[in-house]
Design an enzyme around this catalytic site. Structure first.
Site, PDB file in Angstrom:
ATOM      1  CE  LYS A 199      -3.084   0.692   3.493  1.00 35.16           C
ATOM      2  NZ  LYS A 199      -2.816   1.897   4.105  1.00 35.16           N
ATOM      3  NE  ARG A 213      -5.707   8.337  10.922  1.00 36.87           N
ATOM      4  CZ  ARG A 213      -4.937   7.556   9.851  1.00 36.87           C
ATOM      5  NH1 ARG A 213      -5.576   6.928   9.026  1.00 36.87           N
ATOM      6  NH2 ARG A 213      -3.704   7.129  10.366  1.00 36.87           N
ATOM      7  CB  SER A 258       4.884   9.913  11.327  1.00 36.77           C
ATOM      8  OG  SER A 258       4.147  10.314  10.046  1.00 36.77           O
ATOM      9  CD  GLN A 271       0.238   8.224   7.292  1.00 35.33           C
ATOM     10  OE1 GLN A 271      -0.177   9.225   7.797  1.00 35.33           O
ATOM     11  NE2 GLN A 271      -0.133   6.971   6.913  1.00 35.33           N
ATOM     12  CG  ASP A 296       0.225   0.335   9.288  1.00 38.90           C
ATOM     13  OD1 ASP A 296      -0.063   0.998  10.547  1.00 38.90           O
ATOM     14  OD2 ASP A 296       0.674   0.087   8.385  1.00 38.90           O
ATOM     15  N   GLY A 347      -5.114   7.987   5.624  1.00 39.23           N
ATOM     16  CA  GLY A 347      -4.401   8.819   6.072  1.00 39.23           C
ATOM     17  C   GLY A 347      -3.111   9.099   5.261  1.00 39.23           C
TER      18      GLY A 347
HETATM   19  C1  S3P Z   1       2.444   4.699   6.080  1.00 34.59           C
HETATM   20  C2  S3P Z   1       3.113   5.310   7.158  1.00 34.59           C
HETATM   21  C3  S3P Z   1       2.580   4.831   8.432  1.00 34.59           C
HETATM   22  C4  S3P Z   1       1.704   3.640   8.497  1.00 34.59           C
HETATM   23  C5  S3P Z   1       0.550   3.629   7.267  1.00 34.59           C
HETATM   24  C6  S3P Z   1       1.364   3.833   6.254  1.00 34.59           C
HETATM   25  C7  S3P Z   1       3.242   5.210   5.071  1.00 34.59           C
HETATM   26  O1  S3P Z   1       1.796   5.825   9.352  1.00 34.59           O
HETATM   27  O2  S3P Z   1       0.867   3.506   9.702  1.00 34.59           O
HETATM   28  O3  S3P Z   1      -0.189   2.701   7.064  1.00 34.59           O
HETATM   29  O4  S3P Z   1       2.846   4.712   3.825  1.00 34.59           O
HETATM   30  O5  S3P Z   1       3.947   6.370   4.849  1.00 34.59           O
HETATM   31  P1  S3P Z   1       2.598   7.304  10.010  1.00 34.59           P
HETATM   32  O6  S3P Z   1       3.759   7.523   9.115  1.00 34.59           O
HETATM   33  O7  S3P Z   1       1.322   8.027  10.487  1.00 34.59           O
HETATM   34  O8  S3P Z   1       3.020   6.300  11.238  1.00 34.59           O
END
Ligand code: S3P
Length: 442
Positions: free
Chosen positions: A26, A127, A172, A174, A325, A99
């Site tokens: 993903k 969120r 994070s 993200q 996750d 998110g």
């Molecule tokens: C992700 C980062 C994680 C993870 C999410 C996917 C990503 O979140 O929980 O399912 O693809 O960068 P966080 O960066 O908020 O920890």
């Protein structure tokens, strides 16, 4: 979407057997679409995860002017608009449950001189987005309207983006990725300094597309990432490997069902994603890595897992970024272990698709397992088996839904979930794939 909840039940099943491939990763799928859209020329992608989260990112990119086309099962073709080339969208961008889609796209839009409204479903609307908006505002974007730092919100991108040096206050990927994507549009160097290394797919893929990205160690567990701004990204094909976070469900299902022997094909084993596999091995699961290879810049292997007895372990907080996750499904494995498993440092679980710390504890409790939350730590008292018989509230959270169903496969009594429809966000064929291994889920 998901107006009609779809309850599901998992019943005790015999040993799981077979060979399966879980869908594409993903994280990499979102990034492949986004970076393809920021590239001038044609990007081809194979193995894309066609789950709702990723499809919503594709729709948002189309609304921003990129040409995004599906050419076959998992194969997509993009014609990008170049760095900072997005056009202003006519309607709000809807990221559904995701998110990752929302936060990464906030970053990508923040470097463009356009205004866009970001929205999502009831889970995404709860969120925190402030964490991302704060650095993006330092880069020069403006938040015009936000519902207490949450979506729906309107972002005006920077006319003259400023390169920043940024130290994320939480581990994070993200947040890191949003800053790097915005930094693409800024002149000079954008720097992100992470105290704890998080998944590095954005850095790797930027390098793959020809950007100049320098990654250096920082402190005991961290990294300093330096991106040279305003690169010309060159189109390159992308092969998306199988998602270790999706593989986690058949992996644990096989681990907790004695006599099981399952082969998971082509699973990505990026070391910033493999915390669960290491933890299951410590608990006593036999996992073999076969046919290890590198594909599309990521390490992958086939995983052979066999079911057997498990013991409780202590999972340190420092491991959390590499399995963030996977805690709900690890908690299921812990229920079937002998002895207590302690999982420390789970604060970030409270702001996932649901409050996953509370949701995980409730999932185990309704199925007869003794659990405690102390601060940010979760304690699961494993007894080698679980009663089951519970109805699990999934709170619009795909990973709670799949974890509860895996629990039901090995519990004495069936486990029901109130709604399986959100499984389609990340693993559309979950029920069929588990059925193919011999699991009774319907
Ligand atoms: C992700 C980062 C994680 C993870 C999410 C996917 C990503 O979140 O929980 O399912 O693809 O960068 P966080 O960066 O908020 O920890």
């Amino acid at each position: 979407m998901h107006a009609n909840p779809s309850p599901l039940t998992a019943r005790r099943s015999g040993p799981l057997k077979g060979r399966v491939r879980v869908p594409g990763d993903k994280s990499i799928s979102h990034r492949a679409l986004i970076l393809g859209a920021l590239t001038v020329g044609e990007t081809s992608i194979s193995g894309l995860l066609e789950g709702e989260d990723v499809l919503n990112t594709g729709k948002a990119l189309r609304a921003l002017g990129a040409d995004v086309e599906r050419t076959g099962a998992g194969t997509w073709r993009l014609h990008g608009v170049g760095v900072a080339g997005f056009a202003e969208p006519a309607a709000p961008l809807d990221f559904g449950n995701s998110g990752t889609g929302c936060r990464l796209m906030l970053g990508a839009v923040a470097g463009c001189a356009i205004t866009a409204c970001f929205d999502g479903d009831a889970s995404l609307r709860k969120r925190p987005m402030r964490r991302v908006l704060e650095p993006l505002e330092r880069i020069g974007a403006h938040t015009l309207a936000a519902n207490d730092g949450r979506v729906p919100l309107t972002l005006a991108g920077a006319r003259d983006p400023i390169p920043i040096v940024y130290e994320p206050p939480v581990a994070s990927a993200q947040l890191k990725s949003a800053v790097l994507l915005a930094g693409l549009a800024a002149p000079g160097e954008t720097v992100v300094i992470e105290a704890e290394a998080t998944r590095d797919h954005t850095e790797k893929m930027l390098t793959h597309f020809g950007a100049d990205v320098r990654v250096e160690p920082h402190g005991a567990h961290g990294r300093r990432i330096t991106l040279a701004g305003q690169p010309e990204l060159a189109p390159r094909p992308i092969i998306v490997p199988a998602d270790p976070s999706s593989a986690a469900f058949p992996l644990v299902a096989a681990a907790i069902t004695p006599g099981s022997d399952v082969l998971l094909e082509g699973v990505m084993l990026n070391s910033l994603r493999t915390g669960l596999i290491g933890t299951l091995v410590e608990m006593g699961t036999a996992i073999e890595r076969l046919n290890a290879r590198v594909e599309g810049g990521e390490e992958i292997a086939d995983l052979r897992v066999r079911g057997g007895a498990l013991r409780g372990v202590e999972v340190p907080a420092a491991r959390a970024p590499s399995m963030i996750d996977e805690y709900p499904i690890l908690a299921v494995a812990a229920s079937f272990a002998e002895g207590t498993t302690v999982m420390r440092g789970l604060k970030e679980l409270r702001v996932k698709e649901s409050d996953r710390l509370a949701g995980t504890a409730d999932m185990l409790r309704v199925n007869g397992v003794t659990v405690e939350i102390e601060g940010d730590d979760l304690f699961v008292a494993g007894r080698g088996r679980a009663r089951g018989g519970g109805l699990v509230a999934t709170h619009m959270d795909h990973r709670l839904a799949m974890s509860a169903l895996v629990m039901g496969i090995a519990s004495e009594q069936p486990v029901k979930i109130d709604d399986g429809s959100f499984i389609a966000t990340s693993f559309p064929d979950f029920v069929a794939l588990m059925g193919g291994l011999g699991a009774d889920v319907a």
